[in-house]
Write a protein that holds these residues in place. Structure first.
Motif, PDB file in Angstrom:
ATOM      1  N   ASN A 253       8.353   0.678   8.602  1.00 20.84           N
ATOM      2  CA  ASN A 253       8.607   1.298   7.136  1.00 20.84           C
ATOM      3  C   ASN A 253       8.199   0.491   6.159  1.00 20.84           C
ATOM      4  O   ASN A 253       8.724  -0.858   5.972  1.00 20.84           O
ATOM      5  CB  ASN A 253       9.613   1.783   6.973  1.00 20.84           C
ATOM      6  CG  ASN A 253       9.934   2.919   8.031  1.00 20.84           C
ATOM      7  OD1 ASN A 253      11.198   3.161   8.704  1.00 20.84           O
ATOM      8  ND2 ASN A 253       9.229   4.139   7.975  1.00 20.84           N
ATOM      9  N   GLY A 254       7.596   0.854   4.975  1.00 20.34           N
ATOM     10  CA  GLY A 254       7.516   0.077   3.598  1.00 20.34           C
ATOM     11  C   GLY A 254       6.504  -1.035   3.982  1.00 20.34           C
ATOM     12  O   GLY A 254       6.182  -1.932   3.057  1.00 20.34           O
TER      13      GLY A 254
ATOM     14  N   GLY B  29       3.237  -0.738   3.836  1.00 14.99           N
ATOM     15  CA  GLY B  29       2.038  -0.528   2.912  1.00 14.99           C
ATOM     16  C   GLY B  29       0.791   0.552   3.628  1.00 14.99           C
ATOM     17  O   GLY B  29      -0.281   0.516   2.927  1.00 14.99           O
ATOM     18  N   LYS B  30       1.305   1.138   4.394  1.00  9.83           N
ATOM     19  CA  LYS B  30       0.207   2.278   5.209  1.00  9.83           C
ATOM     20  C   LYS B  30      -0.225   3.315   4.147  1.00  9.83           C
ATOM     21  O   LYS B  30      -1.203   3.369   3.834  1.00  9.83           O
ATOM     22  CB  LYS B  30       1.047   2.807   6.366  1.00  9.83           C
ATOM     23  CG  LYS B  30       1.403   1.823   7.469  1.00  9.83           C
ATOM     24  CD  LYS B  30       1.943   2.661   8.613  1.00  9.83           C
ATOM     25  CE  LYS B  30       3.290   3.207   8.274  1.00  9.83           C
ATOM     26  NZ  LYS B  30       4.470   2.280   7.952  1.00  9.83           N
ATOM     27  N   THR B  31       0.735   4.002   3.553  1.00 11.68           N
ATOM     28  CA  THR B  31       0.503   4.934   2.569  1.00 11.68           C
ATOM     29  C   THR B  31      -0.158   4.370   1.383  1.00 11.68           C
ATOM     30  O   THR B  31      -1.047   4.894   0.856  1.00 11.68           O
ATOM     31  CB  THR B  31       1.834   5.462   1.805  1.00 11.68           C
ATOM     32  OG1 THR B  31       2.459   6.219   3.172  1.00 11.68           O
ATOM     33  CG2 THR B  31       1.466   6.664   0.929  1.00 11.68           C
ATOM     34  N   SER B  32       0.002   3.038   0.750  1.00 11.95           N
ATOM     35  CA  SER B  32      -0.470   2.380  -0.257  1.00 11.95           C
ATOM     36  C   SER B  32      -2.011   1.972   0.016  1.00 11.95           C
ATOM     37  O   SER B  32      -2.525   2.192  -0.715  1.00 11.95           O
ATOM     38  CB  SER B  32       0.277   1.111  -0.462  1.00 11.95           C
ATOM     39  OG  SER B  32       1.557   1.255  -0.792  1.00 11.95           O
TER      40      SER B  32
HETATM   41  N1  LIG Z   1       4.493   3.588  -7.115  1.00 19.30           N
HETATM   42  C1  LIG Z   1       5.021   2.495  -6.316  1.00 19.30           C
HETATM   43  N2  LIG Z   1       5.979   1.555  -7.321  1.00 19.30           N
HETATM   44  C2  LIG Z   1       6.604   0.461  -6.912  1.00 19.30           C
HETATM   45  N3  LIG Z   1       6.691   0.261  -5.648  1.00 19.30           N
HETATM   46  C3  LIG Z   1       5.969   1.124  -4.845  1.00 19.30           C
HETATM   47  C4  LIG Z   1       5.187   2.231  -5.237  1.00 19.30           C
HETATM   48  N4  LIG Z   1       4.560   2.836  -4.223  1.00 19.30           N
HETATM   49  C5  LIG Z   1       5.121   2.177  -3.207  1.00 19.30           C
HETATM   50  N5  LIG Z   1       5.837   0.963  -3.358  1.00 19.30           N
HETATM   51  C6  LIG Z   1       6.282   0.301  -2.539  1.00 19.30           C
HETATM   52  O1  LIG Z   1       5.548  -0.358  -1.714  1.00 19.30           O
HETATM   53  C7  LIG Z   1       5.753  -0.604  -0.228  1.00 19.30           C
HETATM   54  C8  LIG Z   1       4.710  -0.061   0.723  1.00 19.30           C
HETATM   55  O2  LIG Z   1       5.000   1.229   0.671  1.00 19.30           O
HETATM   56  P1  LIG Z   1       4.264   2.262   1.383  1.00 19.30           P
HETATM   57  O3  LIG Z   1       4.702   3.921   0.958  1.00 19.30           O
HETATM   58  O4  LIG Z   1       2.693   2.371   1.183  1.00 19.30           O
HETATM   59  O5  LIG Z   1       4.757   1.903   3.098  1.00 19.30           O
HETATM   60  P2  LIG Z   1       4.650   2.721   4.191  1.00 19.30           P
HETATM   61  O6  LIG Z   1       3.999   1.589   5.194  1.00 19.30           O
HETATM   62  O7  LIG Z   1       3.595   3.861   4.112  1.00 19.30           O
HETATM   63  O8  LIG Z   1       6.020   3.318   4.485  1.00 19.30           O
HETATM   64  P3  LIG Z   1       6.601   4.264   5.577  1.00 19.30           P
HETATM   65  O9  LIG Z   1       6.248   3.746   6.927  1.00 19.30           O
HETATM   66  O10 LIG Z   1       8.205   4.158   5.128  1.00 19.30           O
HETATM   67  O11 LIG Z   1       6.019   5.397   5.208  1.00 19.30           O
HETATM   68  C9  LIG Z   1       7.334  -0.161  -0.198  1.00 19.30           C
HETATM   69  O12 LIG Z   1       8.071  -1.107  -0.449  1.00 19.30           O
HETATM   70  C10 LIG Z   1       7.299   0.757  -1.334  1.00 19.30           C
HETATM   71  O13 LIG Z   1       8.753   0.807  -2.024  1.00 19.30           O
END
Ligand SMILES: Nc1ncnc2c1ncn2[C@@H]1O[C@H](COP(=O)(O)OP(=O)(O)OP(=O)(O)O)[C@@H](O)[C@H]1O
Length: 256
Positions: A44-45, A47-50
């Motif tokens: 979690n967190g 960066g996959k969605t990013s």
């Molecule tokens: N718009 C934003 N502004 C600031 N921080 C952000 C933003 N979008 C995401 N983050 C941060 O970037 C990091 C990665 O987020 P992301 O959603 O890409 O993770 P993830 O791997 O998809 O997580 P999950 O498995 O929980 O969905 C997290 O710490 C999140 O809080």
């Protein structure tokens, strides 16, 4: 602009992701070839969605580090990018009150009734066509995002991006949707959490590890055999993992 080329389908060079002053993902390189199916894995967190947002051009500073068919994202129009790829977000937020059929028809001008009905049946939404989107269950709502992306599928589509596409699905729908991905007519990149789903659709894995300082890094990108190893995955998730070997594959779990 010629959108067909001999270049890799997707090429990422020294892409890093930063939100404000916070470094989220350290620079990494990545190449995706036509027809490959990638799972993005990480805690979690991580960066996959990013990463998916960067590939969609939503994260503007990343656009010049990403090439689709050899063309930098920031030199392509939104329409050109949209022709090449489909997107399944984690959740569909309708901009105003819509029925399921209306939401589907928003995706393209070219969808005739027969094609729309076929897609709705494929995703188990035919009986719900004239229901309001906000009355759908979580799983139905998620399948609507699949259906809406499928409505945009054309011969030009080369890449299907999906963010946790099985998260709200029951076992039967997980199985059906995994089969759709496995037989997709284009390359696939999907962020997923369930390690046991990976081998059912993916040929390759991009693995992200979160660091103690909250930033993360891609620690491995390669074929299933190269990445789906106990020591590598345990390192990425920060827990000791193990798998049970079964006749039809293996079953990943946290070692107790
Ligand atoms: N718009 C934003 N502004 C600031 N921080 C952000 C933003 N979008 C995401 N983050 C941060 O970037 C990091 C990665 O987020 P992301 O959603 O890409 O993770 P993830 O791997 O998809 O997580 P999950 O498995 O929980 O969905 C997290 O710490 C999140 O809080």
């Amino acid at each position: 602009m010629n959108l067909i080329s001999d270049s890799p389908l997707l090429q990422v060079e020294q892409l890093s992701i930063q939100h404000g002053a916070q470094m989220i993902l350290e620079p990494f390189d990545w190449v995706v070839q036509t027809g490959e199916r990638w799972a993005i894995l990480g805690a979690n967190g991580a960066g996959k969605t990013s990463i998916l947002h960067a590939l969609l051009g939503i994260h503007a500073p990343s656009a010049q580090k990403i090439r689709l068919n050899g063309h930098k994202l920031n030199t392509m129009s939104v329409r050109q990018q949209a022709e090449l790829r489909m997107w399944v977000p984690q959740r569909y937020e309708e901009p105003f009150t819509l029925t399921v059929a209306q939401a589907l028809n928003c995706m393209t001008d070219d969808l005739n009734q027969e094609a729309a009905d076929l897609i709705l049946k494929q995703y188990g939404l035919f009986e719900r066509a004239h229901h309001w989107v906000h009355t759908l269950s979580g799983g139905e709502r998620q399948r609507l995002t699949w259906a809406m992306s499928a409505a945009r599928l054309t011969a030009k589509t080369q890449l299907w991006l999906l963010d946790e596409p099985f998260a709200a699905q029951d076992l039967a729908w997980q199985d059906t949707l995994l089969k759709y991905l496995d037989s997709a007519p284009c390359a696939v990149i999907a962020a997923v959490h369930d390690l046991n789903q990976v081998s059912q659709f993916a040929t390759h894995v991009l693995l992200i590890k979160k660091n103690v300082n909250q930033s993360a890094q891609v620690i491995k990108a390669g074929t299933l055999d190269e990445v789906m190893q106990i020591d590598i995955l345990s390192q990425a998730y920060g827990v000791q993992l193990n798998y049970l070997q079964a006749e039809q594959g293996c079953w990943w779990q946290v070692e107790s």
